[in-house]
Design an enzyme around this catalytic site. Sequence first.
Site, PDB file in Angstrom:
ATOM      1  N   CYS A 143     -27.171  55.336 -53.903  1.00 30.88           N
ATOM      2  CA  CYS A 143     -27.882  54.943 -52.634  1.00 30.88           C
ATOM      3  C   CYS A 143     -27.982  56.472 -51.564  1.00 30.88           C
ATOM      4  CB  CYS A 143     -27.246  53.721 -52.021  1.00 30.88           C
ATOM      5  SG  CYS A 143     -27.269  52.585 -52.828  1.00 30.88           S
ATOM      6  N   HIS A 174     -28.968  54.018 -44.576  1.00 31.23           N
ATOM      7  CA  HIS A 174     -29.038  53.152 -45.971  1.00 31.23           C
ATOM      8  C   HIS A 174     -29.094  51.744 -45.497  1.00 31.23           C
ATOM      9  CE1 HIS A 174     -28.626  51.634 -50.068  1.00 31.23           C
ATOM     10  NE2 HIS A 174     -27.363  51.371 -49.937  1.00 31.23           N
ATOM     11  N   ASN A 231     -31.659  45.867 -49.997  1.00 27.36           N
ATOM     12  CA  ASN A 231     -30.978  46.989 -50.704  1.00 27.36           C
ATOM     13  C   ASN A 231     -31.747  47.720 -51.719  1.00 27.36           C
ATOM     14  OD1 ASN A 231     -29.586  49.207 -51.578  1.00 27.36           O
ATOM     15  ND2 ASN A 231     -27.575  48.221 -51.322  1.00 27.36           N
TER      16      ASN A 231
HETATM   17  N1  ACO Z   1     -23.648  32.867 -51.109  1.00 23.09           N
HETATM   18  C1  ACO Z   1     -22.665  32.259 -50.554  1.00 23.09           C
HETATM   19  N2  ACO Z   1     -21.704  32.541 -50.691  1.00 23.09           N
HETATM   20  C2  ACO Z   1     -21.299  33.874 -51.204  1.00 23.09           C
HETATM   21  C3  ACO Z   1     -22.282  34.625 -51.663  1.00 23.09           C
HETATM   22  C4  ACO Z   1     -23.524  34.119 -51.747  1.00 23.09           C
HETATM   23  N3  ACO Z   1     -24.574  34.958 -52.092  1.00 23.09           N
HETATM   24  N4  ACO Z   1     -21.864  35.908 -52.040  1.00 23.09           N
HETATM   25  C5  ACO Z   1     -20.299  35.635 -51.961  1.00 23.09           C
HETATM   26  N5  ACO Z   1     -20.229  34.455 -51.466  1.00 23.09           N
HETATM   27  C6  ACO Z   1     -18.863  33.884 -50.964  1.00 23.09           C
HETATM   28  C7  ACO Z   1     -17.679  34.426 -51.905  1.00 23.09           C
HETATM   29  O1  ACO Z   1     -17.391  33.774 -53.238  1.00 23.09           O
HETATM   30  C8  ACO Z   1     -16.482  34.283 -50.942  1.00 23.09           C
HETATM   31  O2  ACO Z   1     -16.092  32.702 -51.302  1.00 23.09           O
HETATM   32  P1  ACO Z   1     -14.679  32.588 -51.136  1.00 23.09           P
HETATM   33  O3  ACO Z   1     -14.062  33.077 -49.733  1.00 23.09           O
HETATM   34  O4  ACO Z   1     -14.482  31.221 -51.452  1.00 23.09           O
HETATM   35  O5  ACO Z   1     -13.995  33.383 -52.115  1.00 23.09           O
HETATM   36  C9  ACO Z   1     -17.101  34.348 -49.390  1.00 23.09           C
HETATM   37  O6  ACO Z   1     -18.294  34.342 -49.852  1.00 23.09           O
HETATM   38  C10 ACO Z   1     -16.889  35.723 -48.917  1.00 23.09           C
HETATM   39  O7  ACO Z   1     -17.002  36.507 -49.878  1.00 23.09           O
HETATM   40  P2  ACO Z   1     -17.001  38.191 -49.335  1.00 23.09           P
HETATM   41  O8  ACO Z   1     -17.166  38.996 -50.540  1.00 23.09           O
HETATM   42  O9  ACO Z   1     -15.585  38.267 -48.516  1.00 23.09           O
HETATM   43  O10 ACO Z   1     -18.256  38.177 -48.423  1.00 23.09           O
HETATM   44  P3  ACO Z   1     -18.425  39.579 -47.395  1.00 23.09           P
HETATM   45  O11 ACO Z   1     -18.763  39.042 -45.988  1.00 23.09           O
HETATM   46  O12 ACO Z   1     -17.834  40.504 -47.870  1.00 23.09           O
HETATM   47  O13 ACO Z   1     -20.006  40.026 -47.780  1.00 23.09           O
HETATM   48  C11 ACO Z   1     -21.351  41.641 -49.254  1.00 23.09           C
HETATM   49  C12 ACO Z   1     -20.292  40.296 -49.306  1.00 23.09           C
HETATM   50  C13 ACO Z   1     -22.416  41.191 -48.661  1.00 23.09           C
HETATM   51  C14 ACO Z   1     -21.330  42.066 -50.517  1.00 23.09           C
HETATM   52  C15 ACO Z   1     -20.569  42.408 -48.577  1.00 23.09           C
HETATM   53  O14 ACO Z   1     -19.061  42.688 -48.806  1.00 23.09           O
HETATM   54  C16 ACO Z   1     -21.029  43.818 -48.494  1.00 23.09           C
HETATM   55  O15 ACO Z   1     -22.129  44.113 -47.841  1.00 23.09           O
HETATM   56  N6  ACO Z   1     -20.614  44.991 -49.188  1.00 23.09           N
HETATM   57  C17 ACO Z   1     -21.070  46.231 -49.378  1.00 23.09           C
HETATM   58  C18 ACO Z   1     -22.039  46.465 -50.140  1.00 23.09           C
HETATM   59  C19 ACO Z   1     -22.763  47.584 -50.233  1.00 23.09           C
HETATM   60  O16 ACO Z   1     -22.822  48.405 -49.065  1.00 23.09           O
HETATM   61  N7  ACO Z   1     -23.270  48.001 -51.169  1.00 23.09           N
HETATM   62  C20 ACO Z   1     -24.070  49.454 -51.162  1.00 23.09           C
HETATM   63  C21 ACO Z   1     -24.084  50.121 -52.367  1.00 23.09           C
HETATM   64  S1  ACO Z   1     -25.061  49.271 -53.443  1.00 23.09           S
HETATM   65  C22 ACO Z   1     -25.813  50.334 -54.396  1.00 23.09           C
HETATM   66  O17 ACO Z   1     -25.397  51.299 -54.542  1.00 23.09           O
HETATM   67  C23 ACO Z   1     -26.865  49.951 -55.382  1.00 23.09           C
END
Ligand code: ACO
Length: 337
Positions: free
Chosen positions: A119, A264, A294
């Site tokens: 990215c 990004h 993304n």
């Molecule tokens: N819908 C509902 N619930 C969900 C979903 C969804 N789509 N996805 C995850 N959850 C749940 C999880 O299972 C978890 O449940 P639990 O507490 O019962 O275990 C809960 O939501 C919280 O999960 P987290 O992973 O802690 O959620 P978070 O707030 O961290 O959000 C996310 C997840 C959006 C992926 C975030 O961590 C993020 O944006 N990370 C960075 C991503 C990024 O920057 N990527 C860049 C590179 S991408 C590339 O290179 C192509």
Amino acid sequence: MQDGRKDYFMGLKILGTGYYLPETIVTNEDYTRIVETSDEWIVKRTGMKERRITEQPTHVMAERAALKALENAHISPEELDMILCTTVTSDYITPSMACIVQGNIGAKNAIALDINAACAAFVYAMDMAHMYLQHGYKKILIISAEGLSKITDYTDRSTCVLFGDAAGACIVGWSDKGFASVLGSDGTGAHTLFARRPLNDIPFVEQVDPQSVDHFPDVNRPGVLYMDGREVYKFAVGAMSHALRDASVKFGTTPEALDIIVPHQANLRIIQSAAKDLGLPVERFFVNIDKCGNTSSACIPVGLAQLDEAGELTPGKTVGLVGFGAGLVYGGCVFEL
Ligand code: ACO
């Protein structure tokens, strides 16, 4: 960390931009039919509402964005002397996507190669283009095209809601207004965000267990993305503000003085945290995450092209670009329009 470019007198300017978004729109509601999720969760945790996807090859998106950039710059394909493509979703292992595009758009005088820095790759490509401009190249086409839907695991709710397809292109040339960049890589985080290449069934050798050759978790099938979202999130917030702050200082300015910031588009909360960390209003950061999701390396050039379309890229403004992604890698650059 790479120390950036300190030659402020040899800079880079944008000659033209273009972008392509596929027609098919996938809404948050659409995901509720394939995984356990909700519009509310996706909007609250990511800021995303819809994204575009397509079955067409990635290089076709790249060519469409490239042709728009050429039209926008009023230059012919023959005038290009280099094409840099960034992608993690090339249609072919070889040749490079840049060579396919070069042939199809008729840029017969351009050398062509691909860059893989996930990215952050558009920022890496800007840095490379800046170096080549110092060596006499005059018109460099950078294209970032990503068909992430081809490597998305649509059974994994934590990743499938995030990604979309798009292509952005930018033609750059020499300027005397300076350019500064900060690039960094941390391979110790490589296993937090990856897609394994499918193994070939070679008749002469025993099938190798991927775990025996690397320390990456055996979490999902080869060919699709795995991400430890929380780990990447932690890396992202620090990397964004560090790269933007340091690139600004190298340019001889401060983040507060940047007129336009194109980050990004991984998660709205990451952009908000970076803004807070830098003491900047979040409005200073370009955001289209609600419409595009993304799109990996395409996020930044699509953003630049949309700003250009809106008449925002006017001479004299100072622009900051900042990205991070699989690798783990990050990069920020600052230049004047
Ligand atoms: N819908 C509902 N619930 C969900 C979903 C969804 N789509 N996805 C995850 N959850 C749940 C999880 O299972 C978890 O449940 P639990 O507490 O019962 O275990 C809960 O939501 C919280 O999960 P987290 O992973 O802690 O959620 P978070 O707030 O961290 O959000 C996310 C997840 C959006 C992926 C975030 O961590 C993020 O944006 N990370 C960075 C991503 C990024 O920057 N990527 C860049 C590179 S991408 C590339 O290179 C192509």
